[in-house]
Write a protein that holds these residues in place. Structure first.
Motif, PDB file in Angstrom:
ATOM      1  N   GLN A 194       0.824  -1.200   0.000  1.00 47.97           N
ATOM      2  CA  GLN A 194       0.000   0.000   0.000  1.00 47.97           C
ATOM      3  C   GLN A 194       0.868   1.264   0.000  1.00 47.97           C
ATOM      4  OE1 GLN A 194      -3.397   0.027  -0.337  1.00 47.97           O
ATOM      5  NE2 GLN A 194      -2.995  -2.155  -0.706  1.00 47.97           N
ATOM      6  N   GLU A 196       1.451   4.115   1.441  1.00 45.56           N
ATOM      7  CA  GLU A 196       1.240   4.954   2.623  1.00 45.56           C
ATOM      8  C   GLU A 196       2.583   5.568   2.994  1.00 45.56           C
ATOM      9  OE1 GLU A 196      -0.429   2.401   5.593  1.00 45.56           O
ATOM     10  OE2 GLU A 196      -1.790   1.464   4.129  1.00 45.56           O
ATOM     11  N   ARG A 199       4.182   5.182   6.891  1.00 46.69           N
ATOM     12  CA  ARG A 199       4.154   3.976   7.711  1.00 46.69           C
ATOM     13  C   ARG A 199       5.529   3.326   7.843  1.00 46.69           C
ATOM     14  NH1 ARG A 199       4.628  -0.427   4.385  1.00 46.69           N
ATOM     15  NH2 ARG A 199       3.664  -0.314   2.315  1.00 46.69           N
ATOM     16  N   ARG A 200       5.631   2.410   8.787  1.00 50.28           N
ATOM     17  CA  ARG A 200       6.866   1.625   8.939  1.00 50.28           C
ATOM     18  C   ARG A 200       7.089   0.805   7.668  1.00 50.28           C
ATOM     19  NH1 ARG A 200       8.111  -3.601  12.772  1.00 50.28           N
ATOM     20  NH2 ARG A 200      10.355  -3.273  13.056  1.00 50.28           N
ATOM     21  N   ASP A 230      11.416   2.536  12.540  1.00 49.38           N
ATOM     22  CA  ASP A 230      11.010   3.199  11.307  1.00 49.38           C
ATOM     23  C   ASP A 230      10.952   2.237  10.127  1.00 49.38           C
ATOM     24  OD1 ASP A 230      10.326   5.540   9.793  1.00 49.38           O
ATOM     25  OD2 ASP A 230      12.348   5.529   8.967  1.00 49.38           O
ATOM     26  N   ASP A 277       8.778  -3.221   0.587  1.00 52.05           N
ATOM     27  CA  ASP A 277       8.525  -1.892   0.030  1.00 52.05           C
ATOM     28  C   ASP A 277       9.721  -1.374  -0.765  1.00 52.05           C
ATOM     29  OD1 ASP A 277       5.932  -1.550   1.353  1.00 52.05           O
ATOM     30  OD2 ASP A 277       7.093  -1.410   3.209  1.00 52.05           O
ATOM     31  N   ARG A 547      13.376   6.578   2.742  1.00 53.27           N
ATOM     32  CA  ARG A 547      12.068   7.165   3.049  1.00 53.27           C
ATOM     33  C   ARG A 547      11.644   8.137   1.954  1.00 53.27           C
ATOM     34  NH1 ARG A 547       7.758   5.741   5.641  1.00 53.27           N
ATOM     35  NH2 ARG A 547       9.034   5.077   7.420  1.00 53.27           N
ATOM     36  N   CYS A 554       4.992   6.786  -3.577  1.00 54.73           N
ATOM     37  CA  CYS A 554       3.613   6.928  -3.095  1.00 54.73           C
ATOM     38  C   CYS A 554       2.896   8.071  -3.802  1.00 54.73           C
ATOM     39  CB  CYS A 554       3.591   7.157  -1.582  1.00 54.73           C
ATOM     40  SG  CYS A 554       4.069   5.706  -0.605  1.00 54.73           S
TER      41      CYS A 554
END
Length: 568
Positions: A194, A196, A199-200, A230, A277, A547, A554
């Motif tokens: 997803q 997001e 999120r972690r 994280d 991810d 990140r 995203c």
């Protein structure tokens, strides 16, 4: 159940099949025991000796492997693979002439044996015969167009070649994509995770070097400083052999999977099912890589770092992690990947080491330059450059610390002699155990770098032992590797950008012995206290970069180069 001598052919065939199964499953200790039984039961059975050789090599019993493979080649004189296996053991033992002979015999028996051409190319590369090596890498690929590791071996060798322009080297890496990966793009699946942004994250690392290997010394300090709150740290280990280093690294991870038995497609399915991810490659075009898994795009964001100094060439690889010292922005176009600059891209974890000793020249020795690079890095261009240094300083010597006796040593000494440097000024030492290798730095005043493929790990070792490396950059991204190490330490006075400056700096530092002595005695502490090279800085920079990559994905944005800045 033990086997009596002269067991029936059917029984031996069944045990051979059992042994092959054990080897395929990575049960090497059990395989070795069974192989010993087989050779005792059937001492004239070449296939049994052949399998014993494989099992012994897997278990690091190199003398037994060489003995078994020699016997197999004797009993199976028309078996090209038996000769290939023997050559592999001879190469491991450092007998490159014998390995070349066996491989040429194997190719005479089976001209299309791709593995023999690939191994012969590796041997020729070690012997300093790059043009011949390239021919045999190309013959391996002609015999087996899908031989991915042979193609990667060719690319790795080409990064050592000074005659190739940056554009030609990039084009060669793009050919890897065209040959092996382009057709896989049609099979890319939508991401299973997803989008997001806060999120972690689940970050996966893929490597075959998570054991006693240089890559482990670079990744271990990053993982020790990892912020698990994280990002989860998930590892896909691509090597069957585990050691103490493997166990230490495994303890640092949230999840660990041994995946060396999975093919590239199955591994891609495994990674996708693990809902990764961001996926990080630590190998590039080195041994045990899984680039064709990355080519299947099993994670939405894919990154390469640490293991290889050039581009992967893959369209599926979104980013490369680096820093401004290692990769100036002007060189970014040499990568297919988008570059992400973090404050520092490398921390290096040093194991036990001898104490630093005073500068040997101040103790009465002749000024001694040194190199601990593998001989395949010591190109003719490097010999010519070092010869200019030695001609400018007639009393100086050069210690080469990883040059075994035999044809490689003779080739280098002949090249120095042809460049008007007496052989007696070149002090050669073979590869030694780590503690002895580090102690050899006590005999060296200043390390000289190779060109165009410079030091990386050995430069870190040298600094830890108080000995800086004088490097020479070029127009290729590969040539900036050691400059990155020195730049992070503020040692820009040891970075030259052309041959003339390199020679002038070598002469300059040979006359600045008090300054070299002061630097020598301070370097280890400077490395320990350098905030830029702190594992916390490197890990924080890496995680901030991952990140931001994730946020961009995203938001539906394409990969783009960017820089990460950390607050003090």
């Amino acid at each position: 159940m033990s086997m009596a001598k002269h067991a029936s052919p059917a029984h031996l065939a069944a045990r051979h099949a059992q042994l092959r199964h054990l080897l395929m499953q990575g049960q090497d200790r059990e395989a070795l025991a069974l192989a010993r039984e087989l050779t005792q039961a059937a001492p004239d059975n070449g296939e049994a000796w052949k399998l014993l050789g494989v099992a012994a090599q897997r278990e690091n019993q190199f003398a037994l492997a060489l003995q078994a493979k020699t016997q197999a080649a004797h009993l199976l004189p028309r078996d090209a693979v038996a000769r290939l296996n023997l050559a592999n053991a001879q190469r491991s033992a450092g007998d490159l002439d014998a390995a070349e002979h066996e491989l040429r015999q194997a190719i005479a028996l089976q001209p299309q044996l791709a593995e023999a051409h690939n191994l012969l190319a590796l041997v020729l590369q070690q012997l300093g015969r790059a043009a011949e090596a390239q021919q045999h890498f190309e013959r391996a690929l002609a015999a087996d167009p899908g031989f991915v590791q042979a193609h990667s071996n060719l690319l790795f060798m080409l990064t050592h070649e000074a005659h190739l322009s940056p554009a030609a080297l990039l084009a060669a890496h793009r050919q890897f994509e065209a040959r092996h990966a382009a057709a896989l793009r049609a099979g890319w699946q939508p991401a299973q995770v997803q989008p997001e942004p806060g999120r972690r994250l689940r970050v996966g690392f893929v490597s075959g070097d998570l054991r006693q290997h240089a890559v482990a010394h670079f990744i271990a300090p990053i993982w020790r400083a990892w912020n698990h709150a994280d990002m989860e740290l998930v590892v896909f280990n691509n090597h069957h052999r585990h050691d103490a280093t493997t166990r230490e690294l495994r303890a640092l991870c949230d999840e660990w999977q041994d995946i060396w038995q999975l093919n590239d497609a199955k591994l891609a399915e495994c990674i996708s099912a693990a809902r990764i991810d961001v996926l990080v490659d630590l190998s590039g075009h080195t041994a045990h890589h899984r680039l064709l898994t990355f080519a299947r795009k099993p994670a939405p964001v894919q990154v390469t770092a640490i293991g290889y100094p050039h581009t992967t060439g893959l369209q599926a690889m979104d980013y490369r992690l680096t820093d401004r010292h290692r990769t100036p922005a002007a060189l970014a176009a040499q990568y297919v990947e988008k570059l992400v600059w973090i404050p520092c891209a490398a921390a290096f974890e040093h194991g036990p080491a001898p104490e630093v000793q005073p500068l040997p020249h101040l103790q009465g020795a002749s000024f001694t330059f040194g190199s601990f690079q593998r001989p395949s890095k010591i190109s003719r261009q490097t010999v010519q450059l070092w010869a200019q240094v030695l001609q400018s300083l007639p009393q100086a010597r050069l210690l080469l610390g990883a040059v075994p006796e035999g044809p490689v040593r003779e080739r280098l000494l002949d090249e120095f002699e042809a460049a008007s440097v007496a052989r007696t000024r070149i002090l050669c030492q073979p590869v030694r155990p780590m503690a002895e290798y580090l102690a050899l730095h006590h005999q060296v005043d200043l390390l000289l770098d190779t060109h165009p493929y410079p030091a990386g790990t050995t430069a870190h070792h040298g600094l830890w032992m108080g000995v800086p490396t004088l490097t020479r950059t070029g127009d290729s991204v590969v040539s900036w590797q050691c400059a990155g190490v020195l730049g992070r330490m503020g040692l820009n006075a040891f970075i030259a950008h052309d041959d003339t400056t390199f020679v002038a700096l070598a002469v300059h530092w040979s006359q600045q012995t008090q300054a070299l002595q002061a630097l020598r005695m301070s370097l280890r502490q400077r490395m320990q206290t350098n905030p830029l090279m702190s594992p916390r800085t490197v890990a924080a920079g890496m995680q901030a970069a991952l990140r931001e990559m994730w946020r961009r994905w995203c938001a539906g944005l394409p990969a783009e180069s960017f820089e990460v800045r950390l607050e003090q």
